[in-house]
Design a protein around this motif. Structure first.
Motif, PDB file in Angstrom:
ATOM      1  N   ARG A 199      43.498  35.093  14.527  1.00  0.00           N
ATOM      2  CA  ARG A 199      44.792  34.612  14.143  1.00  0.00           C
ATOM      3  C   ARG A 199      45.444  34.276  14.575  1.00  0.00           C
ATOM      4  O   ARG A 199      45.910  32.652  13.885  1.00  0.00           O
ATOM      5  N   THR A 200      45.167  33.150  16.096  1.00  0.00           N
ATOM      6  CA  THR A 200      46.038  32.332  17.342  1.00  0.00           C
ATOM      7  C   THR A 200      44.779  31.981  18.041  1.00  0.00           C
ATOM      8  O   THR A 200      44.873  31.160  19.023  1.00  0.00           O
ATOM      9  N   TRP A 201      43.520  32.286  17.526  1.00  0.00           N
ATOM     10  CA  TRP A 201      42.076  31.032  17.792  1.00  0.00           C
ATOM     11  C   TRP A 201      42.349  29.466  17.750  1.00  0.00           C
ATOM     12  O   TRP A 201      42.753  29.578  15.991  1.00  0.00           O
ATOM     13  N   ARG A 202      42.590  28.676  18.678  1.00  0.00           N
ATOM     14  CA  ARG A 202      42.273  27.265  18.211  1.00  0.00           C
ATOM     15  C   ARG A 202      40.556  27.498  17.650  1.00  0.00           C
ATOM     16  O   ARG A 202      40.058  27.334  19.039  1.00  0.00           O
ATOM     17  N   VAL A 203      40.472  26.734  16.662  1.00  0.00           N
ATOM     18  CA  VAL A 203      38.936  25.883  16.806  1.00  0.00           C
ATOM     19  C   VAL A 203      39.020  24.995  17.564  1.00  0.00           C
ATOM     20  O   VAL A 203      39.089  23.847  16.721  1.00  0.00           O
ATOM     21  N   PRO A 204      37.266  24.963  18.279  1.00  0.00           N
ATOM     22  CA  PRO A 204      37.318  24.294  18.827  1.00  0.00           C
ATOM     23  C   PRO A 204      36.031  23.401  18.033  1.00  0.00           C
ATOM     24  O   PRO A 204      35.994  23.926  16.957  1.00  0.00           O
ATOM     25  N   GLY A 231      36.847  46.051  25.891  1.00  0.00           N
ATOM     26  CA  GLY A 231      37.097  45.516  24.768  1.00  0.00           C
ATOM     27  C   GLY A 231      37.722  44.103  25.015  1.00  0.00           C
ATOM     28  O   GLY A 231      37.662  43.940  26.602  1.00  0.00           O
ATOM     29  N   PHE A 232      38.167  43.682  24.488  1.00  0.00           N
ATOM     30  CA  PHE A 232      38.834  41.857  25.133  1.00  0.00           C
ATOM     31  C   PHE A 232      40.574  41.820  24.496  1.00  0.00           C
ATOM     32  O   PHE A 232      40.923  42.309  23.452  1.00  0.00           O
ATOM     33  N   ASP A 233      41.095  40.839  25.686  1.00  0.00           N
ATOM     34  CA  ASP A 233      42.976  40.851  25.858  1.00  0.00           C
ATOM     35  C   ASP A 233      42.349  39.637  24.325  1.00  0.00           C
ATOM     36  O   ASP A 233      43.549  39.279  23.471  1.00  0.00           O
ATOM     37  N   THR A 234      41.815  38.552  24.204  1.00  0.00           N
ATOM     38  CA  THR A 234      41.784  37.484  23.501  1.00  0.00           C
ATOM     39  C   THR A 234      40.878  37.385  22.589  1.00  0.00           C
ATOM     40  O   THR A 234      39.507  37.611  22.870  1.00  0.00           O
ATOM     41  N   PHE A 235      40.196  36.858  21.814  1.00  0.00           N
ATOM     42  CA  PHE A 235      39.395  36.084  21.018  1.00  0.00           C
ATOM     43  C   PHE A 235      38.153  35.197  22.351  1.00  0.00           C
ATOM     44  O   PHE A 235      37.163  35.056  21.759  1.00  0.00           O
ATOM     45  N   GLU A 236      39.690  33.906  22.962  1.00  0.00           N
ATOM     46  CA  GLU A 236      38.014  33.491  23.891  1.00  0.00           C
ATOM     47  C   GLU A 236      37.671  34.448  24.708  1.00  0.00           C
ATOM     48  O   GLU A 236      36.573  33.762  24.703  1.00  0.00           O
ATOM     49  N   ALA A 237      38.114  35.438  25.246  1.00  0.00           N
ATOM     50  CA  ALA A 237      37.530  36.391  26.293  1.00  0.00           C
ATOM     51  C   ALA A 237      36.084  36.961  25.484  1.00  0.00           C
ATOM     52  O   ALA A 237      35.155  37.248  25.651  1.00  0.00           O
ATOM     53  N   ARG A 238      36.247  37.284  24.082  1.00  0.00           N
ATOM     54  CA  ARG A 238      35.561  37.838  23.755  1.00  0.00           C
ATOM     55  C   ARG A 238      33.940  37.107  23.107  1.00  0.00           C
ATOM     56  O   ARG A 238      32.529  37.212  23.646  1.00  0.00           O
ATOM     57  N   VAL A 239      34.283  35.928  22.547  1.00  0.00           N
ATOM     58  CA  VAL A 239      33.388  35.276  22.418  1.00  0.00           C
ATOM     59  C   VAL A 239      33.020  35.385  23.910  1.00  0.00           C
ATOM     60  O   VAL A 239      31.420  34.580  23.476  1.00  0.00           O
ATOM     61  N   ALA A 240      33.352  34.372  25.080  1.00  0.00           N
ATOM     62  CA  ALA A 240      32.832  33.827  25.984  1.00  0.00           C
ATOM     63  C   ALA A 240      32.059  34.878  26.182  1.00  0.00           C
ATOM     64  O   ALA A 240      30.453  34.423  26.663  1.00  0.00           O
ATOM     65  N   ALA A 241      32.321  36.507  26.244  1.00  0.00           N
ATOM     66  CA  ALA A 241      31.422  38.166  26.582  1.00  0.00           C
ATOM     67  C   ALA A 241      30.070  37.842  25.808  1.00  0.00           C
ATOM     68  O   ALA A 241      28.721  37.833  26.413  1.00  0.00           O
ATOM     69  N   TYR A 242      30.267  37.404  24.576  1.00  0.00           N
ATOM     70  CA  TYR A 242      28.891  37.328  23.796  1.00  0.00           C
ATOM     71  C   TYR A 242      28.173  36.279  23.751  1.00  0.00           C
ATOM     72  O   TYR A 242      27.306  36.329  24.201  1.00  0.00           O
TER      73      TYR A 242
END
Length: 248
Positions: free
Chosen positions: A178-183, A37-48
């Protein structure tokens, strides 16, 4: 990219229409298959993004996501671009921004009813049926049966599958975003919008994050789930193939 419950079965009608023309790979949330799993959405998309590059080391890349899947598609596009790669297509299929989604469809229903609504089987008759069932397990099974009849879930899905899906859809994935800042991304945004979508903004809120002139909005007939189901899925597939091959 997987929608909010982490699963890929939603694309079962779309991929056969794409695969004669394009090589297709699906990203399923690892939580559906393992303890990863991932702690943040940023970590998730980096892994993807790393997973994608393990299969295709360099671009150009064609990325797409239905519903919640638009978020990881967008995030992965930003990650790939940041590493110097080209994203030729970034397609969001009826993906509202988090702000727009909260405005038109806040999560106020109990989990069983919320998933019934998500799979477009919630009505007064089903609510009455669920109220008459004595256990939560039986309620999940009834919703699964209705969704199978409606064709909005794969034929093998059970109530246990839906309950597991809710764990991701209600407790992990949407809360992360919900806490993700859209890049920022360089790729144009190809936004498919279901004509039955209740959002009043034709860009489903994305013009607040992306300049309007860089968003191509393509209307699709029907409702949210219908965007990737027959008969509309044929319209979607044809447009994706033509766009990917540079024919439009």
């Amino acid at each position: 990219m997987h929608p909010g419950d982490g699963e890929l079965h939603y694309y079962r009608h779309l991929v056969p229409l794409l695969s004669p023309h394009l090589r297709c790979h699906g990203l399923q949330a690892p939580e559906t298959m393992s303890h990863r799993g991932f702690d943040t959405f940023e970590a998730r998309v980096a892994a993807y993004a790393e997973d994608i590059r393990a299969v295709q080391p360099h671009g150009p890349y064609l990325l797409a996501g239905f519903s919640f899947g638009g978020y990881p598609a967008y995030g992965v596009a930003a990650a790939l671009e940041a590493s110097g790669e080209e994203v030729r297509m970034l397609a969001l299929i009826d993906t509202l921004t988090v702000r727009a989604l909260n405005a038109v469809a806040p999560l106020t229903l109990p989990p069983v009813l919320q998933l019934a609504k998500t799979f477009e089987v919630l009505d007064a008759a089903l609510e009455a049926e669920l109220a008459g069932l004595s256990s939560e397990g039986a309620q999940w099974e009834r919703v699964a049966a209705r969704a199978r009849e409606r064709g909005t879930v794969a034929p093998h899905f059970t109530g246990a599958d839906l309950k597991r899906m809710w764990h991701l859809a209600g407790e992990i994935l949407p809360p992360q975003v919900r806490t993700w800042r859209v890049p920022d991304v360089r790729a144009r945004l190809l936004l498919f919008r279901a004509e039955g979508n209740p959002s009043l903004d034709e860009t489903l809120g994305w013009s607040q994050d992306v300049p309007r002139e860089r968003i191509d909005v393509v209307p699709l007939p029907g409702g949210h789930s219908g965007a990737i189901e027959p008969p509309t899925v044929s319209v979607l597939a044809r447009y994706l193939v033509e766009k990917a091959l540079g024919q439009t």
